[in-house]
Design a protein around this motif. Structure first.
Motif, PDB file in Angstrom:
ATOM      1  N   VAL A 106     -21.260 -45.501 -35.515  1.00  0.00           N
ATOM      2  CA  VAL A 106     -20.479 -45.575 -36.752  1.00  0.00           C
ATOM      3  C   VAL A 106     -19.544 -46.774 -36.640  1.00  0.00           C
ATOM      4  N   TRP A 107     -19.752 -47.777 -37.482  1.00  0.00           N
ATOM      5  CA  TRP A 107     -18.848 -48.930 -37.534  1.00  0.00           C
ATOM      6  C   TRP A 107     -17.788 -48.577 -38.560  1.00  0.00           C
ATOM      7  N   VAL A 108     -16.539 -48.466 -38.110  1.00  0.00           N
ATOM      8  CA  VAL A 108     -15.465 -47.915 -38.939  1.00  0.00           C
ATOM      9  C   VAL A 108     -14.421 -48.964 -39.265  1.00  0.00           C
ATOM     10  N   MET A 109     -14.235 -49.237 -40.568  1.00  0.00           N
ATOM     11  CA  MET A 109     -13.024 -49.969 -40.941  1.00  0.00           C
ATOM     12  C   MET A 109     -11.941 -48.901 -40.991  1.00  0.00           C
ATOM     13  N   GLY A 110     -11.007 -48.953 -40.027  1.00  0.00           N
ATOM     14  CA  GLY A 110      -9.948 -47.951 -40.047  1.00  0.00           C
ATOM     15  C   GLY A 110      -9.026 -48.128 -38.873  1.00  0.00           C
ATOM     16  N   GLY A 111      -7.828 -47.601 -39.027  1.00  0.00           N
ATOM     17  CA  GLY A 111      -6.892 -47.579 -37.914  1.00  0.00           C
ATOM     18  C   GLY A 111      -6.132 -48.884 -37.730  1.00  0.00           C
ATOM     19  N   ALA A 112      -5.185 -48.811 -36.823  1.00  0.00           N
ATOM     20  CA  ALA A 112      -4.380 -49.982 -36.453  1.00  0.00           C
ATOM     21  C   ALA A 112      -3.833 -49.720 -35.059  1.00  0.00           C
ATOM     22  N   ALA A 113      -3.896 -50.734 -34.202  1.00  0.00           N
ATOM     23  CA  ALA A 113      -3.383 -50.562 -32.839  1.00  0.00           C
ATOM     24  C   ALA A 113      -1.883 -50.831 -32.778  1.00  0.00           C
ATOM     25  N   THR A 114      -1.363 -51.492 -33.835  1.00  0.00           N
ATOM     26  CA  THR A 114       0.073 -51.838 -33.809  1.00  0.00           C
ATOM     27  C   THR A 114       0.727 -51.478 -35.142  1.00  0.00           C
ATOM     28  N   VAL A 115       0.548 -52.324 -36.159  1.00  0.00           N
ATOM     29  CA  VAL A 115       1.271 -52.150 -37.420  1.00  0.00           C
ATOM     30  C   VAL A 115       0.333 -51.602 -38.503  1.00  0.00           C
ATOM     31  N   GLY A 116       0.766 -50.625 -39.239  1.00  0.00           N
ATOM     32  CA  GLY A 116      -0.054 -50.008 -40.286  1.00  0.00           C
ATOM     33  C   GLY A 116       0.024 -50.761 -41.600  1.00  0.00           C
ATOM     34  N   ASN A 117      -0.503 -50.101 -42.660  1.00  0.00           N
ATOM     35  CA  ASN A 117      -0.290 -50.607 -44.026  1.00  0.00           C
ATOM     36  C   ASN A 117       0.147 -49.447 -44.941  1.00  0.00           C
ATOM     37  N   ALA A 118      -0.504 -48.339 -44.875  1.00  0.00           N
ATOM     38  CA  ALA A 118      -0.089 -47.166 -45.674  1.00  0.00           C
ATOM     39  C   ALA A 118       1.284 -46.650 -45.223  1.00  0.00           C
TER      40      ALA A 118
END
Ligand code: RIB
Ligand code: CA
Length: 326
Positions: free
Chosen positions: A152-164
């Motif tokens: 599954v190739w997932v556009m998602g998550g953030a290792a540091t800074v979010g957006n939502a």
């Protein structure tokens, strides 16, 4: 890259639309089905946008199924402030060609996906560009499909800074429980915000798309211009001459040329119970490719996820532009 059999899960959405246009245009992808989920816009709107985009791309024969209209454990939270009230920058897609709404597959989403995956003679790659609610239902109700899921190739998550939120990316924030279920269930490659914002375009790129002889290139230019407005306040996008980014489409471009990103294996967990960090993906970079870099408290080693943390954004954009321009 040889042709691979794929399912796209989308919340079309400006950048999902660009990702679908790109995937349909590339012979590397044999698109078995497209499943729709509430996210950027309502399920009904996502379903309409997705079918119209496929129509414009000459791909009305690709089966489209409607999945979840809300996350597993919270209300839906559409992002009209980013994607426009209709989900595609309030553009009228009929202005770019003939759009006659193709039929939606009448089966329940997880049954349809189960049949597509189990009946496919080759392993299926899933391209996840949205909240992972549909996949969570599928993996929870029909875990047998995992035997024929390549990755599954997932556009998602953030290792540091979010957006939502300051720490959570929209797709994992919209349905944290689903993200947790899916990352634990299936071999995954995460395309987080650290790379999501890098494939960026300039006003000149947008003008090139808009002035091209291809209506689909014109549409991509207008979509990029449409999301440039909310990106004006996003320093990860609007530095120097850059005005907008191709978002989800960057993941699909990377699949064509995976060497354009640095991908490492790390433990990844999703924050579920803390209201302050709910939906955050905690990427344990103390572990690289299974090697424990530092033994510290709060150790965990599962799930191990491939994570793209660096990417050649300009090379990705070149692939995108060259594919859409005539
Ligand atoms: O955070 C970016 C993600 O959220 C993209 O997939 C965009 O389409 C929205 O779904
Ligand atoms: Ca999306």
């Amino acid at each position: 890259m040889e042709t691979i059999d794929v399912i796209l899960d989308v919340d079309t959405g400006i950048d999902d639309a660009m990702a679908v246009l790109f995937a349909v245009a590339r012979e590397e992808f044999n698109i078995l089905a497209v499943s729709c989920v509430a996210g950027n816009a309502s399920l009904e709107r996502v379903g309409r946008n997705t079918r119209e985009i496929l129509d414009l791309a000459g791909a009305r024969d690709i089966p489209v199924v409607l999945g979840a209209d809300r996350p597993l454990a919270q209300d839906a939270a559409p992002a009209g402030h980013v994607h426009g009230l209709n989900g595609v920058a309030d553009l009228e897609l009929a202005d770019y060609g003939d759009v006659g709404l193709g039929e939606v597959d009448p089966r329940p989403c997880n049954e349809m996906l189960r049949e597509v995956i189990l009946n496919n003679p080759r392993p299926v790659t899933i391209i996840e560009l949205a909240p992972m609610t549909n996949l969570a239902h599928l993996f929870r109700d029909y875990p047998e499909v995992l035997g024929n899921v390549e990755k599954v190739w997932v556009m998602g998550g953030a290792a540091t800074v979010g957006n939502a939120t300051p720490v959570a990316e929209f797709n994992t924030w919209h349905d944290p429980e689903a993200a947790d279920i899916c990352l634990k269930a299936a071999p995954s490659l995460l395309y987080p915000l650290e790379v999501f914002y890098s494939p960026r375009v300039t006003d000149e790129d947008i003008a090139t798309l808009r002035s091209n002889s291809s209506p689909l290139a014109n549409l991509a230019g207008d979509l990029l211009a449409g999301i440039a407005k909310p990106y004006e306040g996003e320093p990860r996008v609007t530095t120097g001459a850059y005005r907008s980014c191709i978002g989800d489409a960057g993941l699909v471009c990377l699949m064509v040329n995976p060497e354009l990103a640095t991908i490492r294996r790390h433990p990844v967990r999703v924050s579920l119970h803390d209201p302050l960090t709910r939906g955050m993906t905690v990427v344990d970079q103390r572990w690289v490719d299974g090697l424990e870099v530092q033994a510290l408290p709060m150790q965990w080693t599962e799930p191990i996820v491939e994570v793209a943390l660096e990417i050649d954004g300009d090379a990705i954009v070149e692939i995108f532009m060259n594919t859409l321009l005539r």
